[in-house]
Design a protein around this motif. Structure first.
Motif, PDB file in Angstrom:
ATOM      1  N   ALA A 288       0.233  -1.083   0.187  1.00 59.37           N
ATOM      2  CA  ALA A 288      -0.337  -0.116   0.331  1.00 59.37           C
ATOM      3  C   ALA A 288       0.986   1.199  -0.060  1.00 59.37           C
ATOM      4  O   ALA A 288       0.309   2.835  -0.434  1.00 59.37           O
ATOM      5  CB  ALA A 288      -1.148   0.121   1.489  1.00 59.37           C
ATOM      6  N   VAL A 289       2.326   1.082   0.419  1.00 58.97           N
ATOM      7  CA  VAL A 289       2.937   2.283   0.886  1.00 58.97           C
ATOM      8  C   VAL A 289       3.439   2.453  -0.637  1.00 58.97           C
ATOM      9  O   VAL A 289       3.243   3.416  -0.961  1.00 58.97           O
ATOM     10  CB  VAL A 289       3.821   2.351   2.199  1.00 58.97           C
ATOM     11  N   LEU A 290       3.611   1.742  -1.458  1.00 53.17           N
ATOM     12  CA  LEU A 290       4.019   1.468  -2.702  1.00 53.17           C
ATOM     13  C   LEU A 290       3.848   2.243  -3.682  1.00 53.17           C
ATOM     14  O   LEU A 290       4.040   2.644  -4.691  1.00 53.17           O
ATOM     15  CB  LEU A 290       4.471   0.959  -2.809  1.00 53.17           C
ATOM     16  N   LYS A 291       2.197   2.395  -3.551  1.00 56.64           N
ATOM     17  CA  LYS A 291       1.664   2.464  -4.300  1.00 56.64           C
ATOM     18  C   LYS A 291       1.749   4.193  -4.772  1.00 56.64           C
ATOM     19  O   LYS A 291       1.510   5.093  -5.707  1.00 56.64           O
ATOM     20  CB  LYS A 291      -0.143   2.362  -3.728  1.00 56.64           C
ATOM     21  N   ARG A 292       2.149   4.733  -3.365  1.00 55.12           N
ATOM     22  CA  ARG A 292       3.036   6.256  -3.844  1.00 55.12           C
ATOM     23  C   ARG A 292       3.680   6.459  -4.710  1.00 55.12           C
ATOM     24  O   ARG A 292       4.114   7.549  -5.046  1.00 55.12           O
ATOM     25  CB  ARG A 292       3.262   7.069  -2.333  1.00 55.12           C
ATOM     26  N   MET A 293       4.310   5.599  -5.184  1.00 53.11           N
ATOM     27  CA  MET A 293       5.679   5.965  -6.244  1.00 53.11           C
ATOM     28  C   MET A 293       4.911   4.895  -7.282  1.00 53.11           C
ATOM     29  O   MET A 293       6.167   4.275  -8.279  1.00 53.11           O
ATOM     30  CB  MET A 293       6.974   5.276  -4.940  1.00 53.11           C
ATOM     31  N   PRO A 296       3.735   7.236 -13.529  1.00 55.02           N
ATOM     32  CA  PRO A 296       5.246   7.885 -14.261  1.00 55.02           C
ATOM     33  C   PRO A 296       5.439   8.351 -12.428  1.00 55.02           C
ATOM     34  O   PRO A 296       4.887   8.897 -12.209  1.00 55.02           O
ATOM     35  CB  PRO A 296       4.578   9.307 -14.632  1.00 55.02           C
ATOM     36  N   VAL A 297       6.855   8.684 -12.182  1.00 48.73           N
ATOM     37  CA  VAL A 297       7.410   9.031 -11.042  1.00 48.73           C
ATOM     38  C   VAL A 297       8.883   9.224 -11.355  1.00 48.73           C
ATOM     39  O   VAL A 297       9.648   9.210 -12.122  1.00 48.73           O
ATOM     40  CB  VAL A 297       7.496   7.719 -10.439  1.00 48.73           C
ATOM     41  N   TRP A 298       9.459   9.859 -10.554  1.00 51.64           N
ATOM     42  CA  TRP A 298      10.589  10.879 -10.597  1.00 51.64           C
ATOM     43  C   TRP A 298      11.510   9.997  -8.931  1.00 51.64           C
ATOM     44  O   TRP A 298      10.882  10.048  -8.653  1.00 51.64           O
ATOM     45  CB  TRP A 298      10.826  12.059 -10.655  1.00 51.64           C
ATOM     46  N   GLY A 363       5.173  21.208 -15.448  1.00 53.86           N
ATOM     47  CA  GLY A 363       4.683  20.222 -16.564  1.00 53.86           C
ATOM     48  C   GLY A 363       3.723  19.165 -15.914  1.00 53.86           C
ATOM     49  O   GLY A 363       3.061  18.757 -16.464  1.00 53.86           O
ATOM     50  N   ASP A 364       4.572  18.456 -14.968  1.00 49.91           N
ATOM     51  CA  ASP A 364       2.921  17.242 -14.277  1.00 49.91           C
ATOM     52  C   ASP A 364       3.635  17.597 -12.415  1.00 49.91           C
ATOM     53  O   ASP A 364       5.060  18.285 -11.938  1.00 49.91           O
ATOM     54  CB  ASP A 364       3.975  15.978 -14.725  1.00 49.91           C
ATOM     55  N   GLU A 365       2.754  16.700 -12.424  1.00 50.69           N
ATOM     56  CA  GLU A 365       2.532  16.846 -10.583  1.00 50.69           C
ATOM     57  C   GLU A 365       3.074  15.210  -9.979  1.00 50.69           C
ATOM     58  O   GLU A 365       2.512  14.783  -8.608  1.00 50.69           O
ATOM     59  CB  GLU A 365       1.747  16.933 -10.154  1.00 50.69           C
ATOM     60  N   ALA A 366       3.795  14.511 -10.623  1.00 51.39           N
ATOM     61  CA  ALA A 366       4.551  13.015 -10.683  1.00 51.39           C
ATOM     62  C   ALA A 366       4.391  13.646  -8.588  1.00 51.39           C
ATOM     63  O   ALA A 366       5.859  14.084  -9.105  1.00 51.39           O
ATOM     64  CB  ALA A 366       5.200  11.679 -11.498  1.00 51.39           C
ATOM     65  N   PRO A 367       5.171  12.309  -8.279  1.00 56.45           N
ATOM     66  CA  PRO A 367       5.892  12.376  -7.005  1.00 56.45           C
ATOM     67  C   PRO A 367       7.584  12.089  -7.418  1.00 56.45           C
ATOM     68  O   PRO A 367       7.877  11.730  -8.469  1.00 56.45           O
ATOM     69  CB  PRO A 367       5.381  11.271  -6.392  1.00 56.45           C
ATOM     70  N   ILE A 368       7.892  12.647  -6.476  1.00 55.01           N
ATOM     71  CA  ILE A 368       9.247  13.125  -6.501  1.00 55.01           C
ATOM     72  C   ILE A 368      10.200  11.696  -5.518  1.00 55.01           C
ATOM     73  O   ILE A 368      10.144  12.248  -4.491  1.00 55.01           O
ATOM     74  CB  ILE A 368       9.928  13.929  -6.480  1.00 55.01           C
ATOM     75  N   LEU A 400       7.788  15.218  -2.902  1.00 57.82           N
ATOM     76  CA  LEU A 400       8.664  14.610  -2.238  1.00 57.82           C
ATOM     77  C   LEU A 400       8.124  13.455  -1.595  1.00 57.82           C
ATOM     78  O   LEU A 400       7.310  13.772  -1.080  1.00 57.82           O
ATOM     79  CB  LEU A 400       9.557  15.376  -1.826  1.00 57.82           C
ATOM     80  N   VAL A 401       8.424  11.834  -2.031  1.00 60.14           N
ATOM     81  CA  VAL A 401       8.193  10.725  -1.584  1.00 60.14           C
ATOM     82  C   VAL A 401       9.527  10.587  -0.404  1.00 60.14           C
ATOM     83  O   VAL A 401      10.755  10.028  -1.650  1.00 60.14           O
ATOM     84  CB  VAL A 401       7.580  10.421  -1.907  1.00 60.14           C
ATOM     85  N   ASP A 402       9.692  10.175   1.067  1.00 61.72           N
ATOM     86  CA  ASP A 402      11.329  10.177   1.225  1.00 61.72           C
ATOM     87  C   ASP A 402      11.219   7.680   1.574  1.00 61.72           C
ATOM     88  O   ASP A 402      10.256   7.887   2.043  1.00 61.72           O
ATOM     89  CB  ASP A 402      11.183  10.471   2.215  1.00 61.72           C
TER      90      ASP A 402
END
Length: 497
Positions: A288-293, A296-298, A363-368, A400-402
């Motif tokens: 479930a936690v990994l769904k945040r990543m 598309p992801v940076w 240009g996007d709001e993908a997680p970083i 940001l996703v730590d």
């Protein structure tokens, strides 16, 4: 230097551990060579020490090397006798089997002298007072009349001006005469005891423990722990102090032998289970936690200067200034691309750093994905320095996703060996991946030191170009590590279903 003499550094080593003292005197080759981080600290100390000489115009350096101590003592005496010499750098003395070199011996009125010890730290610390005390002891034995004893350290509030460094403002001078004097009685006993330690035919049987890293890391750690088992109790994460002593007192020096009813934190229990089973721990909440990543992801990493002497106007000692970023992007189709930025170093890099990062991520709001809070902290700091960039930098910061707390809370692999650093986690979760092939730059301190060289234009063009490429390769390796660790975590989840 002969093993029968103590020095300032050996005296301080003896205060920390008598085995360290003995090994320094008799078997120094058993010590581990300085890593990049330790070397950076040493280089900073040397640089600050040389800069502090500017506080004493006209001072003369005793440049005889350590192995020519007798010649250095004679040179020191000659300079002390010359009234035209206002200060002596690396003044050499010997008393009671202790040899010292004084950073600066300042000539004062009424035939007195000022003892000046220089440190690159920003405050007075206890070991520095011991350092001053041993010098006070030796100078007293040589009948040098002291008028003052000072620790010269960095002023953390200093701000560099446009015209360069004002060294009088950069340094602070703290009166430490009373502190040094109070230590003398115990110091005399310690010197006798340390000479007895050095005279032994074998190293003292001191077990490694918390003292090995306090107040400084010991170069003999690997030597002294080479025969410890993989489940040595000291390797239990976040164990120390009273709790560690209780376990050792109970005869529990191995993790596998801990009683079932011993109280451990959840992290320590995971480590114990991993050691006993040889299998990684994977939390059922990880998917479930990994769904945040999900793509598309940076994947983002910064490198920053952390240098004692500010390079740019407006800078402060030890201020972190980011100069480089690396970005990997994983799109929804699984395609991986890479972008990067490395400042030229001629001016404060933060503005160009921020502008290029904003352009790359808009240009996007993908997680970083990042690893630690470092990137978030630096984005906030840069925004404070450049208020017009606050809004776009804050938008990046919110994305940001730590990954570090995710790994710490939901995963444990036996090969982490108690560490959650990316350099431990990456190779453990991704066999064959690592940093061992990187030579010039393989960790953050080396990256900082490399950029300082570039910013100061200390290198020939070919050498600078090579070092720039090493910086790009290292930072890119860090974001690639994030990509691979995230993928490995996903496979761990799949293996549990």
């Amino acid at each position: 230097m002969s093993s029968r003499f103590l020095s300032k550094s050996k005296y301080l080593a003896g205060l920390q551990c008598e085995k360290r003292l003995w090994l320094q005197c008799h078997q120094p080759h058993l010590g581990t060579a300085f890593d990049a981080s330790s070397q950076a600290v040493l280089d900073a100390g040397n640089e600050v020490g040389e800069a502090a000489r500017l506080l004493f115009p006209g001072g003369v350096l005793v440049d005889e090397p350590p192995w020519e101590h007798e010649a250095a003592v004679r040179r020191t005496r000659d300079l002390m006798a010359d009234a035209s010499v206002p200060a002596i750098f690396e003044a050499a003395f010997e008393h009671a089997g202790v040899r010292i070199r004084v950073d600066a011996l300042e000539r004062l009125p009424e035939r007195r002298w000022g003892l000046r010890e220089v440190k690159s730290a920003a405050s007075v610390k206890d070991p520095y007072l011991d350092d001053l005390a041993v010098q006070r002891f030796v100078l007293g034995g040589n009948r040098v009349r002291l008028g003052s004893v000072e620790l010269v350290h960095v002023n953390s509030e200093y701000v560099r001006g446009v015209d360069g460094i004002d060294w009088q403002g950069f340094f602070e001078r703290a009166d430490c005469a009373e502190d040094a004097e109070r230590r003398l009685q115990q110091l005399r006993r310690d010197v006798k005891w340390m000479h007895a330690v050095v005279a032994r035919s074998e190293a003292p049987g001191i077990e490694p423990g918390e003292h090995c890293s306090s107040p400084y890391g010991c170069e003999f750690w690997e030597h002294c722990t080479r025969e410890k088992p993989d489940d040595w109790i000291f390797r239990l994460p976040r164990i120390g102090g009273k709790r560690l002593q209780e376990l050792l007192a109970g005869g529990h020096d191995r993790i596998r032998n801990l009683p079932d009813d011993v109280q451990l934190t959840s992290l320590q229990q995971r480590y114990r289970n991993a050691i006993e089973t040889g299998e990684p721990f994977v939390s059922p909440k990880l998917p479930a936690v990994l769904k945040r990543m999900e793509p598309p992801v940076w994947f983002l990493d910064f490198e920053a200067i952390f240098h004692v002497i500010p390079l740019y106007p407006g800078g402060r000692p030890y201020q972190q200034i980011p100069f480089q970023w690396s970005l990997h992007h994983l799109d929804g189709e699984g395609a991986l691309t890479h972008q990067e930025f490395l400042a030229d170093g001629l001016i404060d890099p933060r503005s160009a750093f921020a502008d290029s990062l904003i352009e790359a991520l808009e240009g996007d709001e993908a997680p970083i994905v990042v690893y630690s809070s470092f990137e978030a902290t630096q984005l906030k700091s840069v925004a404070e320095a450049y208020p017009h960039l606050t809004r776009p930098l804050e938008r990046i910061r919110r994305r940001l996703v730590d990954l570090l707390p995710i790994v710490r809370q939901h995963v444990y692999h036996p090969d982490f060996n108690g560490s959650f650093s990316l350099k431990a986690v990456g190779p453990a979760l991704v066999p064959g991946f690592g940093y061992d092939d990187l030579e010039d730059v393989s960790e953050g301190s080396a990256a900082s030191a490399a950029f300082v060289q570039i910013a100061r234009r200390e290198l020939a063009p070919d050498a600078e170009a090579s070092l720039r490429q090493s910086l790009l390769t290292y930072c890119g390796r860090d974001t690639l590590a994030l990509v691979k660790v995230a993928a490995a975590l996903g496979k761990l989840c799949e293996s549990r279903t």
